[in-house]
Design a protein around this motif. Sequence first.
Motif, PDB file in Angstrom:
ATOM      1  N   ASP A 437       0.684  -1.055  -0.329  1.00  0.00           N
ATOM      2  CA  ASP A 437      -0.249  -0.369  -0.353  1.00  0.00           C
ATOM      3  C   ASP A 437       1.008   1.237  -0.234  1.00  0.00           C
ATOM      4  O   ASP A 437       0.206   2.487   0.423  1.00  0.00           O
ATOM      5  CB  ASP A 437      -1.322  -0.284   0.790  1.00  0.00           C
ATOM      6  CG  ASP A 437      -0.101  -0.085   2.451  1.00  0.00           C
ATOM      7  OD1 ASP A 437       1.024  -0.208   2.667  1.00  0.00           O
ATOM      8  OD2 ASP A 437      -0.964   0.144   3.886  1.00  0.00           O
ATOM      9  N   ASP A 468      -6.211  -4.608  -4.116  1.00  0.00           N
ATOM     10  CA  ASP A 468      -6.443  -4.747  -2.885  1.00  0.00           C
ATOM     11  C   ASP A 468      -7.898  -6.265  -2.728  1.00  0.00           C
ATOM     12  O   ASP A 468      -7.183  -7.055  -3.795  1.00  0.00           O
ATOM     13  CB  ASP A 468      -7.964  -3.167  -2.982  1.00  0.00           C
ATOM     14  CG  ASP A 468      -8.550  -3.222  -3.207  1.00  0.00           C
ATOM     15  OD1 ASP A 468      -9.185  -4.259  -3.684  1.00  0.00           O
ATOM     16  OD2 ASP A 468      -9.008  -2.819  -2.604  1.00  0.00           O
ATOM     17  N   ARG A 511     -11.395   9.126  -4.914  1.00  0.00           N
ATOM     18  CA  ARG A 511     -10.899   8.087  -5.223  1.00  0.00           C
ATOM     19  C   ARG A 511      -9.738   8.313  -4.714  1.00  0.00           C
ATOM     20  O   ARG A 511      -8.332   7.318  -4.396  1.00  0.00           O
ATOM     21  CB  ARG A 511     -11.203   6.824  -5.663  1.00  0.00           C
ATOM     22  CG  ARG A 511     -12.198   6.136  -5.783  1.00  0.00           C
ATOM     23  CD  ARG A 511     -12.126   5.024  -5.412  1.00  0.00           C
ATOM     24  NE  ARG A 511     -11.168   3.657  -5.793  1.00  0.00           N
ATOM     25  CZ  ARG A 511     -11.173   2.543  -5.893  1.00  0.00           C
ATOM     26  NH1 ARG A 511     -11.854   1.974  -4.561  1.00  0.00           N
ATOM     27  NH2 ARG A 511     -10.369   1.640  -6.318  1.00  0.00           N
ATOM     28  N   GLU A 624     -11.131  11.889   3.677  1.00  0.00           N
ATOM     29  CA  GLU A 624     -10.192  10.480   3.437  1.00  0.00           C
ATOM     30  C   GLU A 624     -10.299  10.446   2.285  1.00  0.00           C
ATOM     31  O   GLU A 624     -11.003  10.667   1.472  1.00  0.00           O
ATOM     32  CB  GLU A 624     -11.227   9.912   4.614  1.00  0.00           C
ATOM     33  CG  GLU A 624     -10.918   9.519   6.070  1.00  0.00           C
ATOM     34  CD  GLU A 624     -10.689   8.333   6.667  1.00  0.00           C
ATOM     35  OE1 GLU A 624     -10.304   8.470   7.779  1.00  0.00           O
ATOM     36  OE2 GLU A 624     -11.751   8.031   6.479  1.00  0.00           O
ATOM     37  N   THR A 626      -8.959   7.397  -0.430  1.00  0.00           N
ATOM     38  CA  THR A 626      -9.204   5.931  -1.273  1.00  0.00           C
ATOM     39  C   THR A 626      -7.347   5.891  -1.118  1.00  0.00           C
ATOM     40  O   THR A 626      -6.557   4.796  -0.200  1.00  0.00           O
ATOM     41  CB  THR A 626      -9.852   5.277  -2.020  1.00  0.00           C
ATOM     42  OG1 THR A 626     -10.998   5.317  -1.592  1.00  0.00           O
ATOM     43  CG2 THR A 626      -9.427   3.720  -2.221  1.00  0.00           C
ATOM     44  N   HIS A 627      -6.389   6.949  -2.101  1.00  0.00           N
ATOM     45  CA  HIS A 627      -5.219   6.956  -2.254  1.00  0.00           C
ATOM     46  C   HIS A 627      -5.191   8.406  -2.333  1.00  0.00           C
ATOM     47  O   HIS A 627      -5.578   8.921  -2.957  1.00  0.00           O
ATOM     48  CB  HIS A 627      -5.129   6.113  -4.089  1.00  0.00           C
ATOM     49  CG  HIS A 627      -3.504   6.464  -4.939  1.00  0.00           C
ATOM     50  ND1 HIS A 627      -3.411   5.798  -5.996  1.00  0.00           N
ATOM     51  CD2 HIS A 627      -2.546   6.538  -4.083  1.00  0.00           C
ATOM     52  CE1 HIS A 627      -2.158   6.112  -5.404  1.00  0.00           C
ATOM     53  NE2 HIS A 627      -1.878   6.604  -4.485  1.00  0.00           N
ATOM     54  N   LYS A 653      -6.497   6.366   2.906  1.00  0.00           N
ATOM     55  CA  LYS A 653      -7.077   4.393   3.434  1.00  0.00           C
ATOM     56  C   LYS A 653      -6.781   3.209   2.994  1.00  0.00           C
ATOM     57  O   LYS A 653      -7.083   2.596   3.624  1.00  0.00           O
ATOM     58  CB  LYS A 653      -8.685   4.355   3.472  1.00  0.00           C
ATOM     59  CG  LYS A 653      -9.347   5.849   4.000  1.00  0.00           C
ATOM     60  CD  LYS A 653     -11.115   5.672   3.477  1.00  0.00           C
ATOM     61  CE  LYS A 653     -11.405   6.290   2.207  1.00  0.00           C
ATOM     62  NZ  LYS A 653     -13.046   5.882   2.313  1.00  0.00           N
ATOM     63  N   ARG A 654      -6.281   3.147   1.793  1.00  0.00           N
ATOM     64  CA  ARG A 654      -6.158   2.043   1.371  1.00  0.00           C
ATOM     65  C   ARG A 654      -4.588   2.664   0.563  1.00  0.00           C
ATOM     66  O   ARG A 654      -3.794   1.051   0.895  1.00  0.00           O
ATOM     67  CB  ARG A 654      -6.436   1.795   0.737  1.00  0.00           C
ATOM     68  CG  ARG A 654      -6.776   0.768  -1.026  1.00  0.00           C
ATOM     69  CD  ARG A 654      -6.842  -1.033   0.103  1.00  0.00           C
ATOM     70  NE  ARG A 654      -5.716  -1.806  -0.284  1.00  0.00           N
ATOM     71  CZ  ARG A 654      -5.194  -2.199  -0.311  1.00  0.00           C
ATOM     72  NH1 ARG A 654      -3.752  -1.649  -0.048  1.00  0.00           N
ATOM     73  NH2 ARG A 654      -4.342  -3.619  -0.775  1.00  0.00           N
TER      74      ARG A 654
END
Length: 696
Positions: A437, A468, A511, A624, A626-627, A653-654
Amino acid sequence: MNPILAPQTAPLLELIERWAQCGWLRALDAAFAAFLAREVADAPPLLILAAALASHQLGRGHACLDLADTLRDPGFALSLPPEGDASVPGERPPLPAAVLDGIALADWQAALVHPQLSSGGAGETPLVCVGTRVYLRRYWQYEQSVRAGIDARLADPPALPVEALRAALCVLFPPVPGVAGPDWQKLACALAARNAFAIVTGGPGTGKTTTVVRLLAVLQALALADGAAGKLRIRLAAPTGKAAARLNESIAGAVDALPLSGLPDTKAVRDAIPTEVTTLHRLLGSRPDTRHFRHHAGNPLAVDVLVVDEASMVDLEMMAALLAALPPAARLVLLGDKDQLASVEAGAVLGELCRRAQGGHYAPATLGWLAEVTGEPLDPALTALADPAGTPLDQAVAMLRHSHRFSGDSGIGQLAAAVNAGNVDAVRLAVVQGYADLARVPLGDEGERALRRLVIDGDDGSGRLRRDADDAPPQGYRHYLQTLEATRPGEGATQEVIDAWARGVLAAHGRFQLLCGLRRGPWGVEGLNGRIAGWLRESGLIRAAEGWYPGRPVLVTRNDYGLGLMNGDIGIVFELPAAGGAGPLRVAFPAGDGSKGVKWVQPSRLQAVETVYALTVHKSQGSEFTHAALVLPDKLNPILTRELVYTGITRAKRWFTLADAPGSLVLERAVERRVLRVSGLMDGGAAQADASARQA
């Protein structure tokens, strides 16, 4: 002649004006200094300089000017010249370090003794001097009122039925098989229930929302069991619309998941916990074109319990207004990550209040009470936080210490922890360890292609960021722009369908986000936004790189109460479906009330927005992605600190990507430096500790 040693203030005012013309000071700072000099002819130059610099410090987030820090290291203390300043037109003015060279602290303090302009707090002088700190009076008053409001609540804890509290805590926090050590969420809930003012702090994924929802269930269960008390009036708030929307999404699920089966009136307790979250401005009742609110000490809020999420973003002025508007008997619970960046405006309230949170400093009486109400033996990890001299504030601060979001093999979690600890060796190890990640992109001429690919596709081509568990790849801006076109409704679409289209595109935009440590310079938002727009246009993803066009993301830079938009809100430009081709342009924003609605605004009505392919870390707080990718400049800057890097990392987050210049050591040097907001909010802490020790 040195302008601050001149017999008159004119040379100094000329210097201050030059600093303002270069953008080193704000026009407001120069105007304030000129006003004082004009009104009081015998004001010493050193006093006028202190006034200008105290005003300047407010613009940088400090509550006051510290004379000793300024004399020790003027460039760092004042951040002058400011970030991104390589040169200025014409002759460069002398720096504060040169102007202050040879000035003794005692001489500067002596120059500030002036009955018309400064005092220790009495009277109405524009400046207040406390020790080595110089305040503008209004901010000294804010600091005094915040501390007084907190101390009043700490001095009057609510009465609690211990047996009922213990029963409720056991129901809501059942033992988790196989988990050793203290249940930090249960302990935090108990501490918060014990106090009329409480703080629950912790990093991402430590369970702050879960803890506060269970706290509300405990308080409502106790209130409903007391027929005379009745249901508590609870309000939930956050500093921004984004933060309110995030809390709204998470809190509804947390309420539904509450384990209430062992409590009486289960349905009544669940129904009595609100899930609607509002912004602090809406809660207090903003009044256009004024700093004042509809709710204040003379017209308090109708509330028994107020929960404020993302409290690290709450500045000193807002916290003072909030405490003033609360009824004396109302509880206030603050949630937030103490290690994040402080508010953009003056003050670092949560950080100051949580300064001793890591060490706990719990008095023996507090630890004994926790053992009694939780029904659990005191774990060594908790007793290690004991301190007989702990202050009343220490007993009201709970720090959650276990992250449920980032597992042991999470690079984001490892990197964030290393940065937060200031461990440079661990930071270096994390970024090269090969975590699925984490990725790193080089800046500079060789890295331009990699950065372009990162921004457009979410990957630099190395394959370091891996899919993921759901086989979803990391995304760049191509994803939301293709979603915008691929899901476009046809002619005659209903408003419901158009709103669903906007929600889908806004979600796709979340995202990925490129974050910057700086605003100015080639690697700041001002340098990158135009370049990114050009890359996207060259790739055929947008029609234009300037003006209003479909797909343009915009950031609101000033509160607009008429439109219901707040500073920091992000929207996207849409071309609505229409007969015969192109329809009108509209900007879609997530509804600021925490719902899943969409607010549509005509571009012509947006007077304070800017393109936001690149977003400063400060503006990203409360969000937040995702990337998330963080761009650090190729040279160290006073803005770059441990808190900034940590906040940027924890927006992800990811996946997280770091973009920096190879060999620059900017990351390492930033991790070694901490934000040092100047304030006197915690003055008196030592005296409280001494008093507690004497009582013990």
